[in-house]
Design an enzyme around this catalytic site. Structure first.
Site, mmCIF file in Angstrom:
data_model
loop_
_atom_site.group_PDB
_atom_site.id
_atom_site.type_symbol
_atom_site.label_atom_id
_atom_site.label_comp_id
_atom_site.label_asym_id
_atom_site.label_seq_id
_atom_site.Cartn_x
_atom_site.Cartn_y
_atom_site.Cartn_z
ATOM 1 N N ARG A 7 54.266 -17.172 53.230
ATOM 2 C CA ARG A 7 54.781 -15.970 52.375
ATOM 3 C C ARG A 7 53.776 -15.727 51.352
ATOM 4 O O ARG A 7 53.624 -14.611 50.679
ATOM 5 C CB ARG A 7 56.273 -15.858 51.848
ATOM 6 C CG ARG A 7 57.189 -15.952 53.029
ATOM 7 C CD ARG A 7 58.817 -16.156 52.446
ATOM 8 N NE ARG A 7 58.990 -17.138 51.633
ATOM 9 C CZ ARG A 7 59.518 -18.320 52.523
ATOM 10 N NH1 ARG A 7 59.604 -18.407 53.795
ATOM 11 N NH2 ARG A 7 59.741 -19.395 51.688
ATOM 12 N N GLU B 13 62.540 -27.022 47.326
ATOM 13 C CA GLU B 13 63.908 -27.018 46.858
ATOM 14 C C GLU B 13 65.012 -27.107 48.242
ATOM 15 O O GLU B 13 66.038 -27.550 48.085
ATOM 16 C CB GLU B 13 64.335 -25.443 46.713
ATOM 17 C CG GLU B 13 65.403 -25.110 46.216
ATOM 18 C CD GLU B 13 65.848 -23.559 45.984
ATOM 19 O OE1 GLU B 13 64.963 -23.030 46.121
ATOM 20 O OE2 GLU B 13 66.861 -23.224 45.653
HETATM 21 P P1 AMP Z 1 59.139 -24.808 44.846
HETATM 22 O O1 AMP Z 1 58.172 -25.884 45.285
HETATM 23 O O2 AMP Z 1 60.649 -25.440 44.641
HETATM 24 O O3 AMP Z 1 58.631 -24.211 43.523
HETATM 25 O O4 AMP Z 1 59.415 -23.731 45.899
HETATM 26 C C1 AMP Z 1 58.665 -22.674 46.096
HETATM 27 C C2 AMP Z 1 58.185 -22.521 47.553
HETATM 28 O O5 AMP Z 1 59.311 -22.522 48.320
HETATM 29 C C3 AMP Z 1 57.418 -21.373 47.568
HETATM 30 O O6 AMP Z 1 56.494 -21.348 48.551
HETATM 31 C C4 AMP Z 1 58.792 -20.288 48.198
HETATM 32 O O7 AMP Z 1 58.016 -19.388 49.317
HETATM 33 C C5 AMP Z 1 59.771 -21.293 48.719
HETATM 34 N N1 AMP Z 1 61.121 -21.146 48.013
HETATM 35 C C6 AMP Z 1 61.896 -22.019 47.296
HETATM 36 N N2 AMP Z 1 62.868 -21.487 46.958
HETATM 37 C C7 AMP Z 1 63.011 -20.187 47.569
HETATM 38 C C8 AMP Z 1 64.004 -19.097 47.570
HETATM 39 N N3 AMP Z 1 65.114 -19.593 46.800
HETATM 40 N N4 AMP Z 1 63.833 -18.078 47.966
HETATM 41 C C9 AMP Z 1 62.335 -17.818 48.667
HETATM 42 N N5 AMP Z 1 61.576 -18.938 48.802
HETATM 43 C C10 AMP Z 1 61.966 -19.940 48.247
#
Ligand code: AMP
Length: 179
Positions: free
Chosen positions: A65, A102
């Site tokens: 994305r 996450e």
């Molecule tokens: P993080 O490493 O936890 O900051 O997660 C960020 C990555 O996971 C990004 O590449 C986002 O595309 C995806 N991501 C994590 N949580 C979500 C969410 N609630 N909605 C959409 N994409 C998410």
């Protein structure tokens, strides 16, 4: 149109999807924004405005994305784009990093020769949650000797404190929408 009004219009095109990809996760679906060319153009312009004419050598974006935003932003800035991809997707020599999401674990890779020592890299993604992905990318670019100081995202999930976490490793987060 004023920036605040633009941001509200852009935020309306990000849809919450409950319990995807796992129970308890509220997934931020940006595909309705991509389907609306005027709003998407507005979004790219507003994201570029956050950079305030700062200078970079290259733009990198996370699969998949992140690509949707990183490529048009690189084009607007007149810079090249470097993909950060999942394991076994890039054909040449890579440097990789494993990190916690996450929801689960993942490995990201970049072509070793795509990023040069001392280059100023702007990293772009769609959403920041815990900041784990950005911290992993920071480690990877540090190994390559590149300067990764700014990360630009469409949306920041404030309750997860990602901004503070990435700050601790020296990354300044710029986000268009705080959710
Ligand atoms: P993080 O490493 O936890 O900051 O997660 C960020 C990555 O996971 C990004 O590449 C986002 O595309 C995806 N991501 C994590 N949580 C979500 C969410 N609630 N909605 C959409 N994409 C998410």
């Amino acid at each position: 149109m004023k920036t605040n009004k633009n941001i509200k219009a852009i935020a309306k095109s990000i849809k919450d999807v409950n319990n995807f990809p796992r129970l308890g996760i509220v997934f931020k679906d940006v595909t309705p924004l991509l389907k609306n060319p005027k709003k998407f153009d507005l979004c790219i312009n507003e994201m570029v405005k956050l950079l305030k004419n700062k200078k970079y050598d290259i733009v990198a974006g996370m699969e998949s994305r992140g690509f949707w935003f990183a490529v048009p932003i690189a084009q607007k800035l007149g810079l090249g784009f470097v993909p950060i991809r999942k394991k076994n997707k890039l054909p040449r020599k890579v440097i990789s990093t494993t990190y916690e999401l996450e929801y689960g674990f993942d490995t990201l890779c970049v072509h070793k020769d795509d990023i040069k020592k001392h280059q100023n890299v702007l990293v772009v993604d769609d959403v920041i949650a815990t900041g784990g992905t950005i911290i992993a990318v920071k480690k990877m670019f540090d190994k390559l000797g590149a300067n990764f100081k700014d990360c630009l995202v469409l949306a920041e999930l404030k309750s997860m404190n990602g901004k503070e976490k990435v700050k601790k490793v020296g990354v300044n987060l710029l986000s268009l929408i705080k959710m």
